[in-house]
Design an enzyme around this catalytic site. Structure first.
Site, mmCIF file in Angstrom:
data_model
loop_
_atom_site.group_PDB
_atom_site.id
_atom_site.type_symbol
_atom_site.label_atom_id
_atom_site.label_comp_id
_atom_site.label_asym_id
_atom_site.label_seq_id
_atom_site.Cartn_x
_atom_site.Cartn_y
_atom_site.Cartn_z
ATOM 1 N N HIS A 51 30.377 -35.658 -18.402
ATOM 2 C CA HIS A 51 29.059 -34.808 -18.788
ATOM 3 C C HIS A 51 29.315 -33.582 -17.861
ATOM 4 C CE1 HIS A 51 28.573 -36.880 -14.778
ATOM 5 N NE2 HIS A 51 27.543 -35.911 -14.572
ATOM 6 N N HIS A 53 27.947 -31.825 -15.491
ATOM 7 C CA HIS A 53 27.603 -31.341 -13.843
ATOM 8 C C HIS A 53 29.052 -30.927 -13.248
ATOM 9 C CE1 HIS A 53 23.646 -33.992 -14.052
ATOM 10 N NE2 HIS A 53 23.564 -32.926 -14.496
ATOM 11 N N ASP A 55 30.045 -31.235 -10.300
ATOM 12 C CA ASP A 55 30.711 -32.257 -9.342
ATOM 13 C C ASP A 55 31.780 -33.201 -10.123
ATOM 14 O OD1 ASP A 55 28.402 -33.400 -10.255
ATOM 15 O OD2 ASP A 55 28.783 -35.028 -9.019
ATOM 16 N N HIS A 56 31.489 -33.164 -11.497
ATOM 17 C CA HIS A 56 32.469 -33.698 -12.301
ATOM 18 C C HIS A 56 33.352 -32.975 -13.273
ATOM 19 C CE1 HIS A 56 30.337 -37.973 -12.040
ATOM 20 N NE2 HIS A 56 29.634 -36.954 -11.623
ATOM 21 N N HIS A 108 21.037 -39.818 -18.138
ATOM 22 C CA HIS A 108 21.368 -38.946 -17.116
ATOM 23 C C HIS A 108 21.482 -37.329 -17.267
ATOM 24 C CE1 HIS A 108 22.804 -37.998 -13.022
ATOM 25 N NE2 HIS A 108 23.940 -37.221 -13.763
ATOM 26 N N ASP A 125 27.883 -41.013 -14.370
ATOM 27 C CA ASP A 125 26.879 -41.146 -13.552
ATOM 28 C C ASP A 125 25.811 -41.971 -14.515
ATOM 29 O OD1 ASP A 125 27.892 -39.952 -11.791
ATOM 30 O OD2 ASP A 125 26.633 -38.021 -11.747
ATOM 31 N N HIS A 163 30.470 -42.191 -8.431
ATOM 32 C CA HIS A 163 30.059 -42.025 -7.002
ATOM 33 C C HIS A 163 30.219 -43.132 -6.360
ATOM 34 C CE1 HIS A 163 28.582 -37.886 -7.303
ATOM 35 N NE2 HIS A 163 27.985 -38.221 -8.700
#
Length: 253
Positions: A51, A53, A55-56, A108, A125, A163
């Site tokens: 996805h 975001h 942080d990915h 999400h 996530d 995570h």
């Protein structure tokens, strides 16, 4: 075949899968540095993104500088700017010796996908060990349906999520279903792993189906806990899931 969770940023994991010939792929590289540090002798052939975001995905561009021939697979989403091969639900990809199927898991985010193959589930996530992702863009009905799709995979599937949230998730799960003996035992094992600096992942779907409250919304004790909290019975599985997720959003145990 070797599988490694590479710690990144605050609590992310980047998953690194490699074969005996040195071919490798990574999943959700929010930071290039851990991949570069772990890549001695490896040829990165693919990057899988679940996805949009940051942080990915934020480390993807730097990895393509190091391995310009690596293929990036990602869902159809304009918020993922890197050159990539867009993947939709049900499509199959072949990468070196590996085969993965894309599974749409909105909730999400609206475009979130998971990758399933080789006995592995890269779920970003959507599904966490003993938890699930927040509903930033989707509805409770969408997330419940997505989790149900993942829970239907074979019991021995390794759950590789994005995570290290398991210890915190365990505290909530125990508040919701304190009579679950397998959950209590697993929470103790996770606490020991983390105290010794070890990852709690990957999990398995067998364990998650036994312990993860978001996969167990029909369990009598969970329904009873929700009824006590809400002052009413939940109407169905989606209503129970929505109430459970709302409770987790404010839980401070």
């Amino acid at each position: 075949m070797s599988l490694r969770p590479l710690p990144a940023l605050q609590d992310n994991y980047i998953w690194l899968l490699a074969d005996e010939a040195g071919r490798a792929l990574v999943v959700d590289p929010g930071d290039a540095a851990p991949v570069l540090a772990a890549s001695a002798g490896l040829d990165l052939v693919a990057v899988l993104l679940t996805h949009h975001h940051p942080d990915h995905i934020a480390g993807t561009a730097a990895l393509l500088v190091r391995w310009p021939r690596a293929v990036v697979f990602a869902p159809e989403d304009e918020r993922i700017p890197e050159p990539c091969q867009r993947i939709a639900d049900g499509e199959r990809i072949e990468i070196g010796p590996w085969t993965f199927d894309a599974v749409a898991v909105p909730g999400h985010t609206r475009s979130h996908i998971a990758y399933v193959g080789e006995g592995l589930l890269f779920c970003g996530d959507t599904l966490f060990s003993l938890g699930c992702g927040r509903l930033f863009e989707g509805t409770p009905a969408q997330m419940h349906a997505s989790l149900s799709r993942l829970a239907a995979l074979p019991a021995d599937t390794s759950v590789c999520c994005g995570h290290e949230y398991t210890e915190a998730n365990a505290r909530f799960a125990l508040a919701v279903e304190p009579g679950n003996r397998e959950l209590r035992e697993h929470a103790d094992a996770v606490r020991e792993l983390r105290a010794n600096g070890h990852p709690s992942l990957p999990s398995t779907l067998e364990l998650e189906r036994a312990c993860n409250p978001f996969l167990r919304v029909d369990a009598p004790e969970i329904r009873a806990s929700l009824a006590t909290r809400l002052g009413r019975d939940t109407e169905d599985a989606v209503d129970a899931f929505a109430a459970l997720r709302a409770w987790k959003d404010v839980f401070r145990g």
